[in-house]
Design an enzyme around this catalytic site. Sequence first.
Site, PDB file in Angstrom:
ATOM      1  N   SER A  63       0.796  -1.236   0.000  1.00  0.00           N
ATOM      2  CA  SER A  63       0.000   0.000   0.000  1.00  0.00           C
ATOM      3  C   SER A  63       0.830   1.288   0.000  1.00  0.00           C
ATOM      4  O   SER A  63       0.254   2.369  -0.138  1.00  0.00           O
ATOM      5  CB  SER A  63      -0.958   0.004   1.195  1.00  0.00           C
ATOM      6  OG  SER A  63      -2.075  -0.810   0.933  1.00  0.00           O
ATOM      7  N   LYS A  66       0.291   3.785  -2.782  1.00  0.00           N
ATOM      8  CA  LYS A  66      -0.694   4.875  -2.728  1.00  0.00           C
ATOM      9  C   LYS A  66      -0.041   6.257  -2.617  1.00  0.00           C
ATOM     10  O   LYS A  66      -0.681   7.272  -2.912  1.00  0.00           O
ATOM     11  CB  LYS A  66      -1.663   4.660  -1.562  1.00  0.00           C
ATOM     12  CG  LYS A  66      -2.526   3.405  -1.680  1.00  0.00           C
ATOM     13  CD  LYS A  66      -3.421   3.227  -0.457  1.00  0.00           C
ATOM     14  CE  LYS A  66      -4.396   2.077  -0.598  1.00  0.00           C
ATOM     15  NZ  LYS A  66      -3.799   0.752  -0.449  1.00  0.00           N
ATOM     16  N   SER A 123      -5.974   3.772   4.353  1.00  0.00           N
ATOM     17  CA  SER A 123      -5.406   2.993   3.244  1.00  0.00           C
ATOM     18  C   SER A 123      -6.490   2.323   2.409  1.00  0.00           C
ATOM     19  O   SER A 123      -6.379   1.151   2.015  1.00  0.00           O
ATOM     20  CB  SER A 123      -4.420   1.938   3.766  1.00  0.00           C
ATOM     21  OG  SER A 123      -3.585   1.464   2.740  1.00  0.00           O
ATOM     22  N   LYS A 230       3.004   6.469   5.307  1.00  0.00           N
ATOM     23  CA  LYS A 230       2.210   5.401   4.693  1.00  0.00           C
ATOM     24  C   LYS A 230       2.759   4.022   5.025  1.00  0.00           C
ATOM     25  O   LYS A 230       3.960   3.792   4.979  1.00  0.00           O
ATOM     26  CB  LYS A 230       2.182   5.591   3.166  1.00  0.00           C
ATOM     27  CG  LYS A 230       1.142   4.714   2.479  1.00  0.00           C
ATOM     28  CD  LYS A 230      -0.268   5.181   2.802  1.00  0.00           C
ATOM     29  CE  LYS A 230      -1.311   4.109   2.533  1.00  0.00           C
ATOM     30  NZ  LYS A 230      -1.308   3.035   3.547  1.00  0.00           N
TER      31      LYS A 230
END
Length: 380
Positions: A63, A66, A123, A230
């Site tokens: 993720s 992203k 997320s 993140k």
Amino acid sequence: MIRRYIVLINVLLFFFSLFISCHAVEAAKNQNIKPYKSAILMEVDTGRILYKYNIHKRLPPASMTKMMLMLIVMDKVYSGEISLDDEVRVSAAASRIGGSQVYLKEGEVFTIRELMKAIAIHSANDACYAIAEYIAGTPEGFVALMNEYAKKLNMKDTEYHSVHGLPPSKGQKEDLTSAYDSAILAKRLIQYPEVLQWTSTKTAYFRNGTFKLENTNKLIGRFRGADGLKTGYYSKAGFNLTATAKRGDTRLIAVVMGAKSDRARVNESAKLLSLGFALYHKKVLLKKGSPYNKEIEVLEGDPDKIKPIAGSDLTVYVKDSELPKVVVSLKDVPLLKAPIKKGEKIGRFVATLEGEVIGSSYAICPEEVVKASFLKKLYR
């Protein structure tokens, strides 16, 4: 009899020393085993790498993919192409995206701001898909845009195949990046204050307060100064984290990839950030407007020699023990010929530590240099 005892004792000592040696070798090996596959610590202002381990090893970001989507969205917001208040209608395809999500339903309408919060905090994969469709028409079109951005940022270890970082389906390729590229991407992304506002939020609400968003980054609220950025995880990728924290005027980025657990990625990121804040300090080697200690010649100039001055602070982040070894030099100075305007860029001041560039600022002309008259040239 005594001789037998002596032989027996020597044999036992031999095997004991062999046992100790084996354990020592094993202990040394264990010390060299890292609890992650790659990691980096970067100081944001100068870009200096303070710690590195396998920083160009290509690994699935999960993720953390992203971050690129978020950067593209914010670039388009600030260029005026789109607005955070634009409304996005959820498609049937977006509603079917799995993994971490906010359970978007076909036909629902949310602003880009709401979807970006869901991505940054929770997320949300379905929110990524919806935004990608809104901006590029299809996820595939948005992935192409992501790869274009990666090239522009010189992210040579990176290739994207999804907008969200989910593990690839059969026949699909996985996203790949490195700790170094992730740090470069993060450095660019945190220029947007809205991003840090979202990623520093521990909990928030979505869909008119009916769905709670929980931050996946466990550093938030637990590590002083942490405000992003993140996480990423799936089985093959392991536990990834791109973290950033600011204390005083120092901002650091730490990236850990391929850790064995959520606790490991959080702990190792905290260790790296703590190391940076504890050992490295900001030093201004040349203040803005300060002259260099050497003169350079200006052909046909009046004056015929100048001392360049710093157009901005020449800043480095170093350990106290490193400071005496830092060398400041003037680089990239062209052949100077009058006239030259006051404040015109005429080169770069570069700070190096044992051959590594750790800071730079541009050098400018301290005064207006006009063409020397015939008489001045004659009597020089």
